[in-house]
Write an enzyme that holds these catalytic residues in place. Structure first.
Site, mmCIF file in Angstrom:
data_model
loop_
_atom_site.group_PDB
_atom_site.id
_atom_site.type_symbol
_atom_site.label_atom_id
_atom_site.label_comp_id
_atom_site.label_asym_id
_atom_site.label_seq_id
_atom_site.Cartn_x
_atom_site.Cartn_y
_atom_site.Cartn_z
ATOM 1 N N GLU A 247 0.829 -1.212 0.000
ATOM 2 C CA GLU A 247 0.000 0.000 0.000
ATOM 3 C C GLU A 247 0.865 1.264 0.000
ATOM 4 O OE1 GLU A 247 -3.059 0.328 -0.576
ATOM 5 O OE2 GLU A 247 -3.659 -1.773 -0.480
ATOM 6 N N TYR B 268 -6.527 6.265 4.454
ATOM 7 C CA TYR B 268 -6.686 5.243 3.420
ATOM 8 C C TYR B 268 -5.849 4.006 3.744
ATOM 9 C CZ TYR B 268 -5.760 2.446 -0.630
ATOM 10 O OH TYR B 268 -5.588 1.355 -1.453
ATOM 11 N N ASP C 278 -9.824 4.389 -2.906
ATOM 12 C CA ASP C 278 -8.751 4.952 -3.719
ATOM 13 C C ASP C 278 -9.361 5.513 -5.002
ATOM 14 O OD1 ASP C 278 -9.383 2.727 -5.245
ATOM 15 O OD2 ASP C 278 -7.329 1.959 -5.373
ATOM 16 N N CYS D 209 -19.315 -6.015 -16.523
ATOM 17 C CA CYS D 209 -19.384 -5.566 -15.134
ATOM 18 C C CYS D 209 -20.476 -6.298 -14.358
ATOM 19 C CB CYS D 209 -19.646 -4.060 -15.089
ATOM 20 S SG CYS D 209 -19.750 -3.418 -13.396
#
Length: 345
Positions: free
Chosen positions: A42, A125, A143, A205
């Site tokens: 990260e 985050y 994000d 999707c």
């Protein structure tokens, strides 16, 4: 309202194979993610692409396989290994965080969001990502990929960055209590591979039937963004001196500021009209081409000076690094560009 279970079913089939990730099948079988690898990935991924990070991550974890190993590393070794990833404050905070985890948390990352926030370099985050992915806590991870997915799901036309709070609320409403770590990675994967910035593959999707932007035909234009300010251009001078035995004159930049703590070529301040500031007495030759680089807030053009100096010449700044100990790969990208131009010039 989209169903998180639909996305998780999609993720079980289409999860990206990433070196820091425990695949969903292994996670279901009881394999727990390594918090160190989650945290490291990260930090590396902040403002950097997966493609750029992959090799750095593999080299880091081969050299420093645990947070305790990293905590014991020499600062210069870590900064050299980080060279090329950019945003060097991340590397300094990486070491601070590793040492804090090793010394104050017995080498184990805290599991909860609030305590994670006390670690150096860990913001909201990153704390949410570690807590969700490593410890399967129902934290909301947002994000750029998630913002894009949420903007399209809700046909949100308020531009970024003003829309961040509302997009975060949309994401919070969808974060499930079941498999929250896999869900966090799933929604990021959806944004990275299907709900892409350009030409989203809406036909593939799993949330298409619940997507307001799909219904409205506006998916390709979302999320909207406020116009960016034009970046100014700054100028500087860099001096590349080589001794007759092949050693290069380098200096370590101050800890604070751009490229902080990194090795680089001695030079002037960066501004509108830099002053000559040679680090050693020499016959300097100006190269015809500048080294150009773009930082977050400005463009930079470095005029380059080169010189060959005798063995008995003492620098006013920096130190000579023997040829066998010097590698351009240990330099940040800007300094590598300067070296490449000097080498061909």
């Amino acid at each position: 309202m989209p169903d998180p279970s639909d996305l998780l079913e999609w993720y079980d089939r289409h999860a990206r194979d990433l070196p820091w990730r425990v695949p969903p099948a292994a996670r279901k079988a009881g394999v727990a993610p390594d918090p160190y690898r989650v945290w490291l990935s990260e930090i590396m991924l902040q403002q950097t692409t997966v493609a750029a990070v992959r090799d750095y991550f593999l080299k880091f974890t081969a050299r420093w396989p645990t947070v305790t190993d990293l905590a014991r590393a020499e600062d210069a070794d870590v900064m050299a290994a980080w060279a090329g990833l950019g945003y060097y404050a991340r590397a300094r905070n990486l070491l601070k965080c590793a040492r804090t985890v090793a010394s104050e948390h017995q080498g184990r990352f805290p599991t909860d969001h609030a305590t994670l926030l006390t670690l150096p370099g860990v913001g909201p985050y990153t704390a949410a990502a570690i807590s969700a992915i490593a410890f399967d806590r129902p934290e909301t991870v947002v994000d750029g990929n998630v913002e894009r997915v949420m903007a399209r799901l809700h046909d949100e036309h308020q531009p970024l960055p003003q829309s961040k709070p509302v997009l975060t609320r949309y994401a919070e409403a969808l974060t499930p209590d079941t498999r929250p770590g896999d869900y966090a990675q799933a929604v990021m994967d959806l944004g990275a591979t299907i709900c892409t910035p350009r030409s989203p593959a809406c036909g593939l999707c799993p949330w298409r039937s619940d997507c307001a932007a799909w219904d409205a035909g506006t998916a390709a234009e979302l999320p909207k963004k406020s116009p960016k300010k034009r970046k100014p251009t700054r100028f500087g001078i860099a001096y590349l001196a080589r001794r007759v035995d092949g050693a290069w004159l380098l200096e370590r930049r101050p800890e604070r500021g751009l490229l902080g703590g990194m090795l680089g070529w001695p030079g002037s301040d960066w501004g509108d009209a830099p002053f000559e500031a040679p680090p050693i007495r020499a016959e300097w030759k100006a190269l015809p081409e500048d080294a150009r680089h773009t930082f977050t807030h400005f463009h930079l053009r470095l005029s380059l000076r080169t010189a060959l100096v005798p063995m008995d010449r003492t620098p006013e700044r920096g130190e000579f690094i023997p040829a066998e100990a010097f590698s351009p790969d240990d330099l940040p990208t800007l300094m590598r560009k300067a070296h490449a131009l000097a080498s061909k010039g």
